[in-house]
Design a protein around this motif. Structure first.
Motif, PDB file in Angstrom:
ATOM      1  N   LEU A  59       0.759  -1.353   0.188  1.00 63.96           N
ATOM      2  CA  LEU A  59      -0.023   0.033  -0.050  1.00 63.96           C
ATOM      3  C   LEU A  59       0.934   1.204  -0.029  1.00 63.96           C
ATOM      4  CD1 LEU A  59      -3.101  -1.060   2.286  1.00 63.96           C
ATOM      5  CD2 LEU A  59      -2.694  -0.688  -0.184  1.00 63.96           C
ATOM      6  N   LEU A  60       1.980   1.211   0.846  1.00 61.20           N
ATOM      7  CA  LEU A  60       2.716   2.590   0.749  1.00 61.20           C
ATOM      8  C   LEU A  60       3.168   2.754  -0.721  1.00 61.20           C
ATOM      9  CD1 LEU A  60       4.264   2.343   4.047  1.00 61.20           C
ATOM     10  CD2 LEU A  60       2.553   3.777   3.575  1.00 61.20           C
ATOM     11  N   PRO A  61       3.981   1.975  -1.338  1.00 59.31           N
ATOM     12  CA  PRO A  61       4.496   2.194  -2.651  1.00 59.31           C
ATOM     13  C   PRO A  61       3.486   2.371  -3.571  1.00 59.31           C
ATOM     14  CG  PRO A  61       5.497  -0.062  -2.051  1.00 59.31           C
ATOM     15  CD  PRO A  61       4.519   0.635  -0.917  1.00 59.31           C
ATOM     16  N   TRP A  62       2.224   1.610  -3.456  1.00 60.60           N
ATOM     17  CA  TRP A  62       1.099   1.845  -4.286  1.00 60.60           C
ATOM     18  C   TRP A  62       0.608   3.241  -4.249  1.00 60.60           C
ATOM     19  CZ3 TRP A  62      -1.803  -3.476  -3.428  1.00 60.60           C
ATOM     20  CH2 TRP A  62      -1.051  -4.316  -3.708  1.00 60.60           C
ATOM     21  N   LEU A  68       1.879   9.954  -7.594  1.00 62.71           N
ATOM     22  CA  LEU A  68       2.864  10.424  -9.045  1.00 62.71           C
ATOM     23  C   LEU A  68       1.540  10.412 -10.273  1.00 62.71           C
ATOM     24  CD1 LEU A  68       5.369  10.760 -10.648  1.00 62.71           C
ATOM     25  CD2 LEU A  68       5.278   8.288 -11.158  1.00 62.71           C
ATOM     26  N   TYR A  69       0.812   9.417 -10.488  1.00 62.67           N
ATOM     27  CA  TYR A  69       0.052   9.584 -11.308  1.00 62.67           C
ATOM     28  C   TYR A  69      -1.398  10.352 -11.394  1.00 62.67           C
ATOM     29  CZ  TYR A  69       1.871   5.295 -13.417  1.00 62.67           C
ATOM     30  OH  TYR A  69       2.772   4.139 -13.641  1.00 62.67           O
ATOM     31  N   GLU A  78      -4.783  13.408 -18.357  1.00 62.36           N
ATOM     32  CA  GLU A  78      -4.961  11.928 -18.956  1.00 62.36           C
ATOM     33  C   GLU A  78      -4.270  11.078 -17.778  1.00 62.36           C
ATOM     34  OE1 GLU A  78      -2.797   9.333 -22.215  1.00 62.36           O
ATOM     35  OE2 GLU A  78      -2.519  11.302 -22.197  1.00 62.36           O
ATOM     36  N   TRP A  79      -5.129  10.079 -17.247  1.00 69.99           N
ATOM     37  CA  TRP A  79      -4.489   9.243 -16.306  1.00 69.99           C
ATOM     38  C   TRP A  79      -3.811   8.233 -17.002  1.00 69.99           C
ATOM     39  CZ3 TRP A  79      -4.755   9.430 -11.105  1.00 69.99           C
ATOM     40  CH2 TRP A  79      -4.361   8.128 -10.473  1.00 69.99           C
ATOM     41  N   ARG A  80      -2.583   8.209 -16.690  1.00 74.13           N
ATOM     42  CA  ARG A  80      -1.800   7.149 -17.149  1.00 74.13           C
ATOM     43  C   ARG A  80      -1.282   6.014 -16.332  1.00 74.13           C
ATOM     44  NH1 ARG A  80       2.246  11.417 -20.616  1.00 74.13           N
ATOM     45  NH2 ARG A  80       0.922  12.964 -20.186  1.00 74.13           N
ATOM     46  N   GLY A  81      -1.865   6.054 -15.399  1.00 71.58           N
ATOM     47  CA  GLY A  81      -1.641   4.689 -14.322  1.00 71.58           C
ATOM     48  C   GLY A  81      -2.383   3.382 -14.467  1.00 71.58           C
TER      49      GLY A  81
END
Length: 103
Positions: A59-62, A68-69, A78-81
């Motif tokens: 969860l923390l890195p996610w 970032l996205y 634009e959602w690039r995630g």
């Protein structure tokens, strides 16, 4: 991040700054709930997160990647995630469809 017990899925929210303010009135992509601004980090039905997994490796890195996205989306629109979300249908058209089927 709230994490009441191993029996419940953790919920991740950004406490500040306000995502709604940063989005300038636009509907924010990839939230479980627009009202509470709970970040959509995984698909629960696919069991991508489980209680035995470490928060520091999931969860923390996610959440950091989601942010970032999000920042990219604020700038580009634009959602690039990636990810999958059904497109919400307006309640009015949904109700008309149901009424037609019942008639």
């Amino acid at each position: 991040m709230s994490y009441p017990s191993l029996a419940h899925e953790p919920q991740v929210h950004v406490l500040g700054p306000s995502l709604k303010q940063l989005a300038s009135g636009r509907r924010i992509e990839h939230l479980y709930c627009q009202k509470t601004e709970r970040l959509c980090l995984y698909t629960p039905k696919q069991h991508e997160w489980r209680p035995q997994l470490r928060l520091s490796r999931t969860l923390l890195p996610w959440a950091a990647l989601w942010l970032l996205y999000f920042e990219d989306w604020v700038v580009t629109g634009e959602w690039r995630g990636g990810g999958t979300h059904p497109t919400p249908r307006p309640a009015r058209s949904f109700n008309r469809t149901i009424l037609r089927r019942l008639a």
